[in-house]
Design an enzyme around this catalytic site. Structure first.
Site, mmCIF file in Angstrom:
data_model
loop_
_atom_site.group_PDB
_atom_site.id
_atom_site.type_symbol
_atom_site.label_atom_id
_atom_site.label_comp_id
_atom_site.label_asym_id
_atom_site.label_seq_id
_atom_site.Cartn_x
_atom_site.Cartn_y
_atom_site.Cartn_z
ATOM 1 N N GLU A 1 -126.240 -10.633 -67.264
ATOM 2 C CA GLU A 1 -124.936 -10.932 -67.849
ATOM 3 C C GLU A 1 -123.889 -9.874 -67.499
ATOM 4 O OE1 GLU A 1 -127.807 -11.282 -69.486
ATOM 5 O OE2 GLU A 1 -127.803 -13.454 -69.777
ATOM 6 N N HIS B 1 -130.987 -16.914 -79.667
ATOM 7 C CA HIS B 1 -130.312 -18.022 -79.002
ATOM 8 C C HIS B 1 -129.289 -18.725 -79.893
ATOM 9 C CE1 HIS B 1 -133.552 -17.405 -76.185
ATOM 10 N NE2 HIS B 1 -133.080 -18.333 -75.379
#
Length: 326
Positions: A60, A129
Site C-alpha cells: 500500500e 478487513h
C-alpha cells in the site's frame, strides 16, 4: 434511469471517468484482469488497456507513492486500497504528503487523487478487513472524506471526487455493495461534495448519520413513524468537511438530535458532529444529544459481529430516550 447495485454504480462512475479523460488511471491490488476483490473495476482493463488500469504489488505504501508521483505529472489517479483496514501502510502518503501539498507549494501544485477503499461490517470478513477508520483520515486537514450511502450518490460523488483537484478519500461500504439497489441516472453526472442530504424529512428529532449506517437509520425511522415519532434523517455523505449549514437547519427544526455511526464510540466522526452542534446550536436543543455507535473495543471476530454492531433497535431506543427527555 436504471436500477443498479451500489457496486455497479461505483464501476459505472469509473468507466465514465476513464472514457472522459485520458489522464484518469486506476491501479491497486488485483484491479486489472480480476476486476478487484469486489469486482469494482471488472472489465475496465479489457476496455481501456493495461496502461490505464493495472495491478500493483501488495504494498500500500508503494500505491500511495505512485499516486503522488503521477498526480504531480498531470494525471488523475484512482488508487484502490483493497480494504481500508490496510490504510496504516500508506498513511504517510495520504496524511503526510497528499493532504499537505497544496499548502506546501502555495497552491501551485494539485493532488487530484482519489483513494478508493471498502470498509464496514456485516459480511463476516477476516480481521482488519471491516474496520471503520474514517475518523483517522477525517482529522487531517487537506483531505476530503466521502462516504456514500446509496447507489445514486456512490456514482455522483465518485465522479465529483475524480474531478476534484484535491485529494479525496472515498469509502465504500462492503455490506451495501450488493445488498442495496436503487435508481441511478444514466450517463455522466456529479453530486456535490461537502453537501449533506436530507434522506428523510421529519419534525420530532434529527438523526444524523452517514455511510453504511444510513440504511439502518432509515429503517429505524420508519419503525418510529408507526409509533408517532417523526424522525428527520440527515445523511452527511461528506464527513470531512462537515456540512454545518444543513446540520444546523435540521437541529433548529427539530430541537432534538441523535448521531449514529457504525464505528466505535471513540472513533468515527460523531464526536465532531456533536461538538459542532453544541458550540453553534445549543440554544436550539431541547434535550442532550444522543449517540449510537459500536462499543470501544477492537473489531470482533466474525462470530460476534452481529452482537457488536449497532442496529436499528439501538437507534430506536436512543431516539425514544431523547424524545422523552423532560
Amino acid at each position: 434511469m436504471a436500477v443498479k447495485s451500489y457496486i455497479e454504480a461505483v464501476r459505472d462512475a469509473q468507466d465514465l471517468a476513464l472514457g472522459r479523460d485520458e489522464n484518469v488511471l486506476i491501479f491497486g491490488e488485483d484491479v486489472g484482469k480480476n476486476g478487484g476483490v469486489f469486482r469494482a473495476t471488472d472489465g475496465l482493463q479489457t476496455k481501456y488497456g493495461v496502461d490505464r488500469v493495472f495491478n500493483t504489488p501488495l504494498a500500500e505504501s508503494g500505491i500511495g507513492g505512485l499516486a503522488i508521483g503521477l498526480a504531480s505529472q498531470g494525471f488523475r489517479p484512482i488508487m484502490e486500497i483493497q480494504f481500508f483496514g490496510f490504510v496504516y501502510e500508506t498513511m504517510d502518503s495520504i496524511a503526510g504528503q497528499m493532504a499537505r501539498n497544496r499548502f506546501r507549494f502555495n497552491g501551485t501544485r494539485q493532488m487530484p487523487i482519489v483513494v478508493r477503499a471498502p470498509y464496514g461490517g456485516g459480511t463476516k470478513t477476516p480481521e482488519m478487513h471491516a474496520d471503520n477508520l474514517e475518523g483517522l483520515v477525517a482529522q487531517n486537514p487537506g483531505l476530503r472524506v466521502v462516504m456514500p450511502a446509496n447507489p445514486a450518490d456512490a456514482k455522483g460523488l465518485l465522479l465529483s471526487a475524480i474531478a476534484s483537484n484535491d485529494p479525496v478519500v472515498f469509502l465504500e461500504n462492503i455490506h451495501l455493495y450488493r445488498s442495496l439497489k436503487g435508481e441511478v441516472a444514466d450517463g455522466y453526472y456529479t453530486t456535490p461534495l461537502d453537501k449533506a442530504a436530507i434522506a428523510r424529512e421529519g419534525k420530532d428529532v434529527s438523526i444524523i448519520t452517514y455511510g453504511g449506517m444510513t440504511p439502518v437509520v432509515l429503517n429505524a425511522a420508519e419503525s418510529l413513524a408507526k409509533e408517532g415519532i417523526d424522525a428527520e434523517v440527515v445523511d452527511l455523505r461528506t464527513v470531512s468537511p462537515l456540512d454545518i449549514e444543513t446540520i444546523g437547519k435540521s437541529v433548529e427544526k427539530t430541537g432534538r438530535v441523535v448521531v449514529a455511526q457504525e464505528a466505535q464510540r471513540i472513533a468515527g466522526i460523531s464526536a465532531s458532529v456533536m461538538a459542532e452542534i453544541s458550540e453553534r446550536f445549543i440554544l436550539s436543543l431541547r434535550a442532550p444529544i444522543g449517540r449510537v455507535s459500536a462499543p470501544d473495543t477492537v473489531y470482533p471476530f466474525a462470530q460476534a459481529e452481529n452482537d457488536w454492531m449497532a442496529n436499528a433497535d439501538d437507534v430506536i431506543a436512543k431516539v425514544k430516550e431523547v424524545v422523552n427527555y423532560d
